[in-house]
Each structure stands twice: as C-alpha cells, then as structure tokens.
Scaffold this active site. Structure first.
Site, PDB file in Angstrom:
ATOM      1  N   SER A  14       0.664  -1.110   0.031  1.00 29.18           N
ATOM      2  CA  SER A  14      -0.095   0.135   0.070  1.00 29.18           C
ATOM      3  C   SER A  14       1.049   1.187  -0.085  1.00 29.18           C
ATOM      4  CB  SER A  14      -1.013   0.197   1.475  1.00 29.18           C
ATOM      5  OG  SER A  14      -0.244  -0.073   2.352  1.00 29.18           O
ATOM      6  N   ASP A 184       3.308  12.224   9.021  1.00 26.46           N
ATOM      7  CA  ASP A 184       1.824  12.606   9.057  1.00 26.46           C
ATOM      8  C   ASP A 184       1.325  11.768  10.413  1.00 26.46           C
ATOM      9  OD1 ASP A 184       1.647  10.276   7.841  1.00 26.46           O
ATOM     10  OD2 ASP A 184       0.394  11.196   6.324  1.00 26.46           O
ATOM     11  N   HIS A 187       2.819   7.783   7.552  1.00 25.80           N
ATOM     12  CA  HIS A 187       3.829   7.306   6.671  1.00 25.80           C
ATOM     13  C   HIS A 187       5.112   7.776   7.082  1.00 25.80           C
ATOM     14  CE1 HIS A 187      -0.203   8.008   4.395  1.00 25.80           C
ATOM     15  NE2 HIS A 187       0.486   6.785   3.902  1.00 25.80           N
TER      16      HIS A 187
END
Length: 235
Positions: A14, A184, A187
């Site tokens: 992902s 964040d 990530h």
C-alpha cells in the site's frame, strides 16, 4: 525489458510502498544500494488493503511470466487494521480475513519459482497524536490495532515459511521514534525509512546472503579503468 536481465526485487503493498521513493524513502535507498546489481520494481497502491491485493495478485505476479522476481517484499496491514468510522466506508479487514489473505499472497509468491524469496513487512506503529493533527479524530488507526495486525502478519509468515520483519518493534527501538519516524503519524520519514532499509538488509545478509548487495555481482565491471564500481579512488 532493457537488457541484460538483472534480478528483480519487487516492492508490493500500500502507501508505505507507493511512497517509498519519496522523502528519502526506503525503496529509493534500496535502488541506490542495488544499482548495477538488481532492479527495484515498485508496485505500491495507496489506500489499499489485503483484500484489494488479492484482486490483482495474479496480474502483478503471473505464474507464467518469463522472468520471475528474485525477491518480493510485501506490506499490507495498516489499512486493514483501521476500525471503520460510524456510517462511513473503510479499508478495514477483520483480523481472521487478513490472515487468510496474507496466507494466499505468500503462498502464491512462493510458487512463482524455486528462486523467488519473499519478505513480509509487518505493520509499523503510528503516532496517534500526529494522526489526529493531520486527519482528525475519527481515522480508526491506533497503535493497538497496528500491534494486532503486526503480530498476525508475523504469524502467517512463520506458518508458511517465509521471511518477515517486525517493523512494529523495530521502529519503537529508536529512542525518539514518535518525533522522528513519521511525516503525518502514519507514513515514514527519512529516519523511519532508514530503519526499514536496515532491517531488510540485515535479514538478507543473515538468511539470503546471495541476495545481499555485497555478494551480488555488478553489471559490466572491467570495461573501462575509469569505472567507479569497486574502485574507491574513482567517484
């Protein structure tokens, strides 16, 4: 295909994979280390879960391909772990289904060729406070959820006999991980990616030394005396 054919290392997952070439990411670091030795191929899809991965597994990794990867590094689970907000769609996948999905993915990749090796990356931790600052309070992503899916990923890898890396604990071994490892809250920053890169290299050196960069041959060495490869005096 640009020749000659090099070993292929495929990164499949992902957004942790999709973004691994940005912000001094771990994918870019591997591409740099393995320059002239292996091609690092990114197949990353932001927002995806293990259920989505099954939908395209045979398209990304066809069993009848003429060239099969030497290594596949797989990351799914962070989005699977997100408890659905009330009344809203979610990437959440129940834990038992996640285990089944990862088992199918791992077994398929193992069957691509006798030479193909697989590494599962488990779900890393998150900085919940930073997530709330960036995305609000109703994301459904928690460290406890990450822990459960990380342990499940590692368990599947052990059951089907493939390599795995415990990112959940590896990142938390860094003393200031909450402040330095995230962009964040989810990530990875350059420092977070550095941990991922080092963990991958350590596993390869220990368990698959023929895929460790120092043991792999470089391409076209010796054609010119001005080649910097294996020649520290030439930059």
């Amino acid at each position: 295909m640009v020749g000659p054919v090099r070993p292929q290392f495929v990164l499949f997952g992902s957004s942790i994979v999709q973004f691994s070439y940005g912000w001094e990411g771990w994918g870019a670091a591997l591409a740099d280390i393995y320059a002239r030795k292996a091609d690092i191929v990114v197949r990353g899809y932001g927002g995806w879960n293990s259920r989505n991965a099954l939908q395209i597994l045979h398209q990304v990794f066809p069993k009848d391909a003429s060239v099969q990867p030497s290594l596949v590094i797989v990351y799914f689970g962070g989005n699977d772990s997100m408890l659905p907000p009330s009344g809203a769609p979610s990437a959440y996948v129940p834990l038992d289904e996640y285990k089944r999905n990862m088992t199918i993915i791992g077994q398929h990749l193992k069957c691509l060729s006798k030479e193909t090796r697989v590494i599962f990356l488990s779900v890393p931790p998150v900085n919940e406070e930073m997530i709330h600052e960036f995305y609000g309070d109703d994301t459904g992503r928690t460290n406890e959820g990450c822990r459960k899916y990380s342990e499940a990923c590692l368990g599947v890898a052990q059951e089907i006999g493939i390599m795995s890396i415990d990112l959940y604990n590896a990142i938390q071994r860094k003393e200031d991980w909450l402040k330095t490892c995230f962009l964040d809250g989810i990530h990875l920053s350059a420092q977070g990616s550095e941990i991922v890169k080092n963990e991958i290299l350590n596993v390869l050196q220990e368990k698959e030394p023929l895929l460790f960069w120092k043991t792999m041959a470089s391409e076209f060495v010796g054609i010119t005396p001005f080649d910097s490869e294996n020649n520290p005096r030439i930059l």
